[in-house]
Design an enzyme around this catalytic site. Structure first.
Site, PDB file in Angstrom:
ATOM      1  N   TYR A  49     -11.399   0.073  -6.127  1.00 58.36           N
ATOM      2  CA  TYR A  49     -10.752  -1.007  -5.381  1.00 58.36           C
ATOM      3  C   TYR A  49     -11.825  -1.886  -4.716  1.00 58.36           C
ATOM      4  O   TYR A  49     -12.587  -1.421  -3.865  1.00 58.36           O
ATOM      5  CB  TYR A  49      -9.804  -0.465  -4.317  1.00 58.36           C
ATOM      6  CG  TYR A  49      -8.588   0.264  -4.866  1.00 58.36           C
ATOM      7  CD1 TYR A  49      -8.264   0.216  -6.221  1.00 58.36           C
ATOM      8  CD2 TYR A  49      -7.761   1.009  -4.034  1.00 58.36           C
ATOM      9  CE1 TYR A  49      -7.155   0.885  -6.719  1.00 58.36           C
ATOM     10  CE2 TYR A  49      -6.645   1.669  -4.525  1.00 58.36           C
ATOM     11  CZ  TYR A  49      -6.351   1.619  -5.860  1.00 58.36           C
ATOM     12  OH  TYR A  49      -5.257   2.286  -6.363  1.00 58.36           O
ATOM     13  N   PRO A 208       6.013  -0.007  -5.579  1.00 61.49           N
ATOM     14  CA  PRO A 208       7.478   0.085  -5.508  1.00 61.49           C
ATOM     15  C   PRO A 208       8.163  -1.281  -5.556  1.00 61.49           C
ATOM     16  O   PRO A 208       9.353  -1.364  -5.855  1.00 61.49           O
ATOM     17  CB  PRO A 208       7.728   0.797  -4.170  1.00 61.49           C
ATOM     18  CG  PRO A 208       6.506   0.515  -3.367  1.00 61.49           C
ATOM     19  CD  PRO A 208       5.370   0.482  -4.352  1.00 61.49           C
ATOM     20  N   LYS A 217       9.801 -12.978  -3.483  1.00 56.60           N
ATOM     21  CA  LYS A 217       8.959 -14.125  -3.117  1.00 56.60           C
ATOM     22  C   LYS A 217       8.490 -14.944  -4.310  1.00 56.60           C
ATOM     23  O   LYS A 217       7.964 -16.040  -4.144  1.00 56.60           O
ATOM     24  CB  LYS A 217       7.758 -13.661  -2.292  1.00 56.60           C
ATOM     25  CG  LYS A 217       6.727 -12.819  -3.021  1.00 56.60           C
ATOM     26  CD  LYS A 217       5.606 -12.444  -2.054  1.00 56.60           C
ATOM     27  CE  LYS A 217       4.599 -11.516  -2.681  1.00 56.60           C
ATOM     28  NZ  LYS A 217       3.560 -11.106  -1.719  1.00 56.60           N
ATOM     29  N   GLY A 283       1.930  -1.783   0.159  1.00 62.51           N
ATOM     30  CA  GLY A 283       0.766  -2.647   0.336  1.00 62.51           C
ATOM     31  C   GLY A 283       1.200  -3.840   1.166  1.00 62.51           C
ATOM     32  O   GLY A 283       2.338  -4.291   1.059  1.00 62.51           O
ATOM     33  N   GLN A 289       5.085  -8.506   6.997  1.00 64.69           N
ATOM     34  CA  GLN A 289       5.420  -7.912   5.710  1.00 64.69           C
ATOM     35  C   GLN A 289       5.533  -6.389   5.841  1.00 64.69           C
ATOM     36  O   GLN A 289       6.473  -5.765   5.335  1.00 64.69           O
ATOM     37  CB  GLN A 289       4.291  -8.287   4.743  1.00 64.69           C
ATOM     38  CG  GLN A 289       4.480  -7.953   3.296  1.00 64.69           C
ATOM     39  CD  GLN A 289       3.245  -8.371   2.492  1.00 64.69           C
ATOM     40  OE1 GLN A 289       2.207  -8.734   3.061  1.00 64.69           O
ATOM     41  NE2 GLN A 289       3.356  -8.319   1.193  1.00 64.69           N
TER      42      GLN A 289
END
Length: 324
Positions: A49, A208, A217, A283, A289
Site C-alpha cells: 500500500y 464492502p 456517489k 476505508g 464518511q
C-alpha cells in the site's frame, strides 16, 4: 475469527488507497481515533500500500496514540513488495526469504513488536506451498506474528495449505481476505462454503462498498478527488462503471431511503449480515464518511428477512450453487 477465538470488531478500518495517497498524518490520526473510539479494534495494512508509506503513516499514528497494544489488532500483507517496478528477484512473492524480510520491514514501518495478522496477499504459483506454510508457522513460533492468513486465494489453494499443515503438524491459515460486496459474491457464498464448514476460516472482507460504488456517489459521474478518479485505479472504473450496475444502485438507494438509512449503510450492513463474515474493512478519507459508514450497525437491525429478499431481487447477483 473463524475457529481461532480471536475477537475482531464487526467493522474494521483499512488504509488501502487513502493513506499517503489521499490523506496526510493529521487526517489519518483523526480517522483512526474515530474508528477506535467507536469500537473498531482491527486496522488493516499491507507492504504494497503506497509502496510502504501507508504502513509508515499508520505506525506514526499508533506511536502518537499510545493505545494499549492489547486493545487493537494490526495486519500486514506480503507478496507485492514495496518497491513497485524497482523490485529485484526475491523482493516480492512468497519465498521464505521475502516473507521473513517483508515481515521485519513491516514491523519497522509500523513500529510494532509483532503483527496480529499476516496475510499472503496473493498465491505464488512459483513457490511450493510447503515453503509458505513452514515460514508462516516459524514466524508464529518466533512471536513475530500471531495468526496468518490468505488474501484472494482460491478454495483449492487454501485447502492445500491446510493439507500441508496437517501433514507436517504445522499451524495453517486461519483467515482469508477476499473482496465481498453486493456485486462480488462468488468466493464467500459459493467457493468457500465448505471451508467455512470444515476448517472454519475467518473472513476479513475488503471493499464492502465496491470501491465506493455502493455509496451511490458515482451515480452521476466520477467526482474529482474520489477513489475512481485516481489514475492508477482506472481498472476499478472499467470494472464497475456500467449503466446496468448504476441502475441497480439507484434502486437500492430508493430502498435505503424507505428504511431511513443511506445506501452505503445498507450495503455494509448486508455484508456483515452474512454469518461467515468476521469483519468488513471500511476505508475513508473524510470523518463524515467514516461516521456514516460506522452507522451500518444501526442499519443492520433493519435487515429483516423480507428486506433481505428485496435487496436480493434488486441486486440479482446471488451465485448459482451446484445442484449436488
Amino acid at each position: 475469527m473463524g475457529k481461532t477465538g480471536l475477537q475482531l470488531s464487526v467493522l474494521s478500518f483499512g488504509s488501502w488507497v487513502s493513506f499517503h495517497k489521499q490523506i496526510e498524518d493529521s487526517i489519518a490520526d483523526e480517522l483512526m481515533g474515530i474508528a477506535y473510539d467507536n469500537g473498531v479494534n482491527f486496522f488493516d495494512n499491507a507492504e504494497g500500500y503506497a509502496f510502504g508509506e501507508s504502513e509508515k503513516m499508520m505506525g506514526r499514528v499508533l506511536k502518537k496514540k499510545n493505545w494499549d497494544r492489547t486493545s487493537y489488532t494490526i495486519s500486514s500483507k506480503v507478496f507485492w513488495g514495496w518497491r513497485g517496478k524497482e523490485n529485484k528477484p526475491n523482493q516480492s512473492g512468497l519465498s521464505r526469504k521475502h516473507i521473513i524480510e517483508a515481515c521485519h520491514e513491516a514491523l519497522q514501518r509500523l513500529q510494532l513488536d509483532y503483527l496480529d495478522l499476516y496475510f499472503c496477499h496473493r498465491p505464488d504459483k512459483k513457490v511450493p506451498i510447503e515453503e509458505v506454510v513452514w515460514t508462516m508457522h516459524n514466524l508464529i513460533l518466533q512471536g513475530k506474528i500471531l495468526y496468518w492468513g490468505t488474501s484472494e486465494w482460491s478454495g483449492v489453494e487454501i485447502m492445500e495449505a491446510h493439507r500441508v499443515a496437517q501433514e507436517y503438524k504445522l499451524i495453517g491459515p486461519s483467515v482469508e481476505q477476499p473482496q465481498y460486496n453486493l456485486l462480488e459474491r462468488n468466493k464467500i457464498e459459493n467457493e468457500f462454503m465448505m471451508i467455512f464448514k470444515t476448517v472454519g476460516m475467518g473472513a476479513t472482507v475488503w471493499s464492502p462498498l465496491a470501491s465506493g460504488l455502493l455509496s451511490g456517489k458515482y451515480n452521476n459521474g466520477i467526482p474529482a478527488g474520489s477513489r475512481l478518479a485516481i489514475e492508477e485505479l482506472n481498472w476499478l472504473q472499467k470494472k464497475w462503471i456500467h449503466e446496468d450496475i448504476l441502475e441497480k444502485i439507484k434502486r437500492l438507494g430508493d430502498l435505503a431511503k424507505e428504511l431511513g438509512v443511506t445506501v452505503a449503510q445498507l450495503s455494509i450492513a448486508w455484508c456483515i449480515k452474512n454469518p461467515d463474515v468476521t469483519t468488513a474493512i471500511l476505508g475513508a478519507s473524510r470523518k463524515e464518511q467514516l461516521f456514516e459508514n460506522l452507522k451500518a450497525l444501526e442499519a443492520f437491525q433493519k435487515l429483516t428477512p423480507g428486506i433481505m429478499q428485496q435487496i436480493e431481487t434488486i441486486a440479482g447477483t446471488k451465485p448459482t450453487l451446484p445442484e449436488y
